[in-house]
Scaffold this motif. Structure first.
Motif, PDB file in Angstrom:
ATOM      1  N   PHE A   1       0.829  -1.198   0.000  1.00 22.83           N
ATOM      2  CA  PHE A   1       0.000   0.000   0.000  1.00 22.83           C
ATOM      3  C   PHE A   1       0.870   1.258   0.000  1.00 22.83           C
ATOM      4  O   PHE A   1       0.650   2.181  -0.782  1.00 22.83           O
ATOM      5  CB  PHE A   1      -0.929   0.002   1.215  1.00 22.83           C
ATOM      6  CG  PHE A   1      -1.772   1.252   1.302  1.00 22.83           C
ATOM      7  CD1 PHE A   1      -2.863   1.416   0.477  1.00 22.83           C
ATOM      8  CD2 PHE A   1      -1.429   2.265   2.188  1.00 22.83           C
ATOM      9  CE1 PHE A   1      -3.630   2.573   0.541  1.00 22.83           C
ATOM     10  CE2 PHE A   1      -2.185   3.419   2.253  1.00 22.83           C
ATOM     11  CZ  PHE A   1      -3.291   3.575   1.427  1.00 22.83           C
TER      12      PHE A   1
ATOM     13  N   PHE B   1       2.868   1.307  -3.588  1.00 27.55           N
ATOM     14  CA  PHE B   1       2.073   1.596  -4.794  1.00 27.55           C
ATOM     15  C   PHE B   1       1.052   2.697  -4.556  1.00 27.55           C
ATOM     16  O   PHE B   1       0.765   3.490  -5.436  1.00 27.55           O
ATOM     17  CB  PHE B   1       1.349   0.329  -5.266  1.00 27.55           C
ATOM     18  CG  PHE B   1       2.284  -0.712  -5.775  1.00 27.55           C
ATOM     19  CD1 PHE B   1       2.979  -0.509  -6.966  1.00 27.55           C
ATOM     20  CD2 PHE B   1       2.503  -1.879  -5.072  1.00 27.55           C
ATOM     21  CE1 PHE B   1       3.866  -1.463  -7.437  1.00 27.55           C
ATOM     22  CE2 PHE B   1       3.379  -2.840  -5.532  1.00 27.55           C
ATOM     23  CZ  PHE B   1       4.066  -2.628  -6.717  1.00 27.55           C
ATOM     24  N   GLY B   2       0.490   2.739  -3.374  1.00 24.41           N
ATOM     25  CA  GLY B   2      -0.613   3.655  -3.111  1.00 24.41           C
ATOM     26  C   GLY B   2      -0.169   5.029  -2.668  1.00 24.41           C
ATOM     27  O   GLY B   2      -0.870   6.005  -2.863  1.00 24.41           O
ATOM     28  N   VAL B   3       0.992   5.124  -2.037  1.00 25.80           N
ATOM     29  CA  VAL B   3       1.408   6.421  -1.520  1.00 25.80           C
ATOM     30  C   VAL B   3       2.594   6.968  -2.302  1.00 25.80           C
ATOM     31  O   VAL B   3       2.521   8.032  -2.904  1.00 25.80           O
ATOM     32  CB  VAL B   3       1.754   6.326  -0.014  1.00 25.80           C
ATOM     33  CG1 VAL B   3       2.209   7.681   0.506  1.00 25.80           C
ATOM     34  CG2 VAL B   3       0.559   5.824   0.775  1.00 25.80           C
TER      35      VAL B   3
ATOM     36  N   THR C   1       2.388   7.271  -6.248  1.00 26.32           N
ATOM     37  CA  THR C   1       1.411   8.235  -6.753  1.00 26.32           C
ATOM     38  C   THR C   1       1.916   9.668  -6.581  1.00 26.32           C
ATOM     39  O   THR C   1       1.222  10.613  -6.904  1.00 26.32           O
ATOM     40  CB  THR C   1       0.054   8.096  -6.027  1.00 26.32           C
ATOM     41  OG1 THR C   1       0.312   8.174  -4.623  1.00 26.32           O
ATOM     42  CG2 THR C   1      -0.619   6.800  -6.353  1.00 26.32           C
TER      43      THR C   1
END
Lengths: 542, 255
Positions: free
Chosen positions: A165, A168-170, A173
């Motif tokens: 997370f 890839f998510g923080v 992005t």
């Protein structure tokens, strides 16, 4: 087996033999010994099974696993393959590494990366866990609820998912490099390529300065203790902090001066024809080139003209030599342009083809590189004044960021995830440790008039530590071992590097043995250190 | 043994409690307690368990917060102002049932911790006074031991030395002998007696009848969060005014 007397009975003679034997068997001392014997047998059987499996597998993998360089077969040559060229690049390295280096060098890079994450991780986790543990017990509703949510969220989701997370998510992005975020105008940049932070770069004279710093620190400690004792004896305030600090800075300053004066390792390669003999000459040459009367006049000239006249300087990427030189050029106020190259030989090629007029690096590198030039005697190596430590700030240059140090996204994500996850575990341990202290201790502290801060610092934490440390050691060890999860997002830690090595060389057994040994060493080092500390703070009881 | 007295107080009434109420959730522990104490008075509070006597003296140094009424200690009102609370705590010493010594510090460190950190004395000064008090409670030789190495009676005497080194004007005793073995009670009571005689203002919650009879100026009997009877020791034991008091005295004097 030890001699064991029979279970006590009023008339031993009258008892039948089987009852006497039963008496022996149910004797707790006999039971203890029997239990241990059973355990040893199980362990021996277990080790034998694993060992024979291991041997079988080694057999099946064939003799190729253990080929020596002379072509013979021997178990002693199990690790000889580590000498051969690895052929793969590693993105995140703390020491110089290329794909022509042998496997053991790659392994070394991996171990250093593992240690980097583990050490930073343990330090940051300790800070976060302690703060959050205390925050959970705060009387402030908001603070305690934030801490509660943090702990529950982090503890109740799997670590691997958190790593994904955050990666890839923080982090991924974040914006691209060319519009990297610069929070609050600070000299730091956040982008998809990681975190660019200011850094200190050490030149070769740093060791002398650090020696002075150590001396200054010892001085401070001695001054502090001596004056403190006198203060307690006489009751006169002696301003020991001020005295100690002034002496500290005097010694540090002297060290700075001495190390700059003594050192002579930084060099600048120029052609004899350039007429540059020291850095001061650059001003004269620049004035001649541009036809200006004074360097300040350059600001009024067209930009392209100044750019054309600027000194072209070759440097090696991420070298302290470059930062050291540019600092002095900025002081001289002469325009310059830096061209950076990955390796010295590439910079030399560029210098030889006159793309740049100067080449800055350490004198040893320059001497080696000069000898590869066509006519070494027509080039000079000038001394560049050197300071022990240069402060390097990241800044935009075209589409790129230069200077400072970069935390790669994989490293950042792994470190962040580990710290957040284990911080929540430690927070609960810290909370338990504080709660383990009886209410009476807090009441006594308050009744004596101690402030809340003093109560925490002098009464609660020293006692809580002895409850916190043993399970805290467990958290530190788990964190150190879970750095191996970095392979999931491509962080080249020891396990990831070994995994690649296994795939290429097929030497699975050898590498696993090596990996386990290194993890064990790291864990042992951590626990020896923490156990020593634990022993030191133990309470004295009757 | 002769003790140095407390520092002079310049108020007429060193403790003023007016209509003090205290709730624990729904439960009303104190239901309007009024008490006025002159400097140097020794008050003993008696009462059945759960009557609010401990809660009341714990309100006097803000270990518990009262929700209604006023408490003024040596001219300082206990409000939500942290500076007032700290100031009151500096002037009011408390001795607990469970001693509450700090197990990670030596006896001497236990005693000097607050004088050094709160009163900002030098270590030498604090240690000098600490040794003086340890000598007076009779255990100077234990100064460098840890609390865990002492007997209960010794620990309680250390706790007293710790409180007294802070030079309080008012002493609160919260059942100081209740956790002690019988043979150790006497050594603690001896110290308390001498403190009472040397001019400290004392409020003691205790079941020691002998102590109450001997040194108390007034005995206060509490029940169900209220003061039921206030009397001289003489009258309290021999001629109580209230029925509730008689019942209580019957119960405790029967065995």
């Amino acid at each position: 087996m030890t001699q064991t007397p029979a279970a006590p009975s009023p008339e031993p003679q009258a008892m039948p033999l089987w009852r006497r034997l039963l008496g022996y068997i149910f004797d707790v001392r006999v039971l203890g010994v029997l239990g241990q014997m059973v355990f040893i047998v199980l362990v021996v059987l277990g080790v034998r099974t694993i060992g024979s499996n291991f041997a079988d597998n080694a057999q099946r993998l064939g003799e190729s696993q253990f080929i020596c360089r002379d072509g013979n077969f021997s178990y002693r040559c199990a690790y000889d393959f580590m000498e051969s060229e690895s052929g793969f690049d590693i993105a995140d390295t703390m020491i110089d590494h290329t794909n022509t280096d042998p496997y053991w060098k790659s392994f070394q890079v991996g171990v250093l990366n593992t240690l980097k994450v583990a050490i930073f991780g343990v330090i940051l986790t300790t800070l976060l866990g302690t703060v959050m543990g205390i925050a959970r017990l705060s009387n402030n509703w908001l603070i305690s609820k934030i801490a509660l949510w943090y702990v529950e969220l982090m503890r109740n989701t799997p670590l691997l998912i958190q790593i994904f997370f955050i990666y890839f998510g923080v982090i991924l992005t974040a914006p691209e490099l060319n519009d990297a975020l610069q929070p609050l105008g600070l000299p730091m940049f956040i982008s998809r390529r990681g975190l660019n932070l200011p850094s200190l770069e050490f030149t070769s004279s740093a060791s002398i300065w650090i020696a002075f710093l150590v001396l200054a620190a010892i001085q401070f400690q001695v001054t502090w203790v001596m004056l403190g004792r006198r203060e307690e004896r006489t009751g006169q305030a002696s301003n020991r902090l001020q005295t100690g600090l002034i002496a500290f800075f005097l010694i540090a300053g002297l060290g700075w001066y001495v190390s700059s004066a003594v050192s002579d390792s930084q060099g600048l390669l120029v052609t004899k024809a350039s007429r540059v003999r020291e850095l001061g000459d650059l001003e004269k040459i620049m004035l001649q080139r541009t036809g200006a009367n004074h360097l300040d006049d350059l600001a009024r000239m067209p930009e392209e003209e100044v750019e054309d006249a600027a000194f072209q300087i070759c440097a090696i990427e991420e070298s302290a030599s470059e930062t050291n030189l540019t600092r002095q050029l900025s002081k001289l106020n002469v325009p310059y342009q830096i061209r950076r190259y990955e390796r010295p030989d590439k910079a030399t090629d560029s210098y030889a083809s006159e793309k740049c007029e100067m080449f800055v690096a350490s004198k040893t590198i320059l001497a080696a590189e000069r000898s590869t030039l066509e006519s070494p005697s027509s080039h000079l190596i000038l001394s560049v004044k050197e300071v022990p430590v240069v402060w390097s700030l990241p800044k935009r240059e075209g589409l790129n960021l230069v200077g400072g140090s970069r935390m790669r996204p994989e490293f950042t994500a792994l470190l962040l995830a580990l710290v957040l996850f284990y911080g929540s575990n430690l927070a609960e341990i810290v909370r338990a440790g504080i709660l383990a202290i009886s209410k009476g201790q807090n009441e006594a502290a308050r009744a004596l008039g101690l402030t809340e801060g003093q109560r925490l610092q002098l009464i609660v934490l020293p006692q809580a530590l002895r409850v916190i440390i043993p399970p805290g050691i467990g958290v530190a060890l788990s964190l150190a071992k879970d750095t191996s999860l970095g392979i999931a997002i491509g962080f080249p830690d020891m396990y990831a590097v070994s995994y690649t090595t296994m795939n290429q060389s097929g030497r699975v057994l050898q590498l696993f043995v090596l990996i386990m040994l290194v993890y064990m060493l790291i864990s042992l080092a951590f626990s020896v250190l923490l156990n020593w500390y634990n022993e030191k703070i133990k309470l004295v009881e009757r | 043994m002769e003790f140095e007295g407390p520092s002079q107080s310049f108020v007429d009434e060193i403790i003023i409690a007016e209509n003090v109420h205290k709730w624990f959730g729904e439960f009303e522990a104190l239901r309007g307690v009024d008490l006025r104490v002159k400097p140097g008075e020794v008050i003993v509070i008696l009462g059945p368990s759960g009557s609010g006597k401990s809660t009341f003296i714990r309100c006097l140094n803000r270990l518990e917060e009262h929700q209604e009424g006023r408490i003024i200690m040596d001219g300082i009102e206990l409000s939500h102002d942290i500076r007032n609370i700290q100031e009151v705590r500096r002037e009011v010493g408390m001795v607990f049932q469970q001693f509450n010594l700090f197990p990670h510090l030596t006896v001497l460190e236990n005693i000097t911790l607050a004088p050094i950190n709160v009163r900002k004395w030098t270590r030498d000064h604090a240690e000098e006074l600490a040794m003086k008090w340890l000598t007076r409670v009779g255990i100077p030789e234990q100064a460098h031991k840890y609390p865990g190495q002492l007997s209960g009676g010794q620990q309680q005497r250390v706790a007293m030395a710790r409180t007294l080194t802070m030079q309080p004007k008012i002493l609160l005793f919260d059942e100081p002998t209740s956790a002690l073995d019988p043979e150790m009670i006497k050594e603690v009571l001896d110290v308390m007696r001498d403190l009472a005689r040397s001019g400290y203002t004392i409020i003691a919650v205790t079941h020691e009848m002998g102590f109450a009879r001997e040194v108390a100026d007034r005995i206060i009997f509490m029940d169900a969060g209220k003061i039921v009877e206030e009397n001289t020791p003489e009258n309290f034991y021999n001629n109580p005014k209230e029925e509730r008091t008689k019942l209580f005295l019957n119960q405790i004097l029967q065995h």
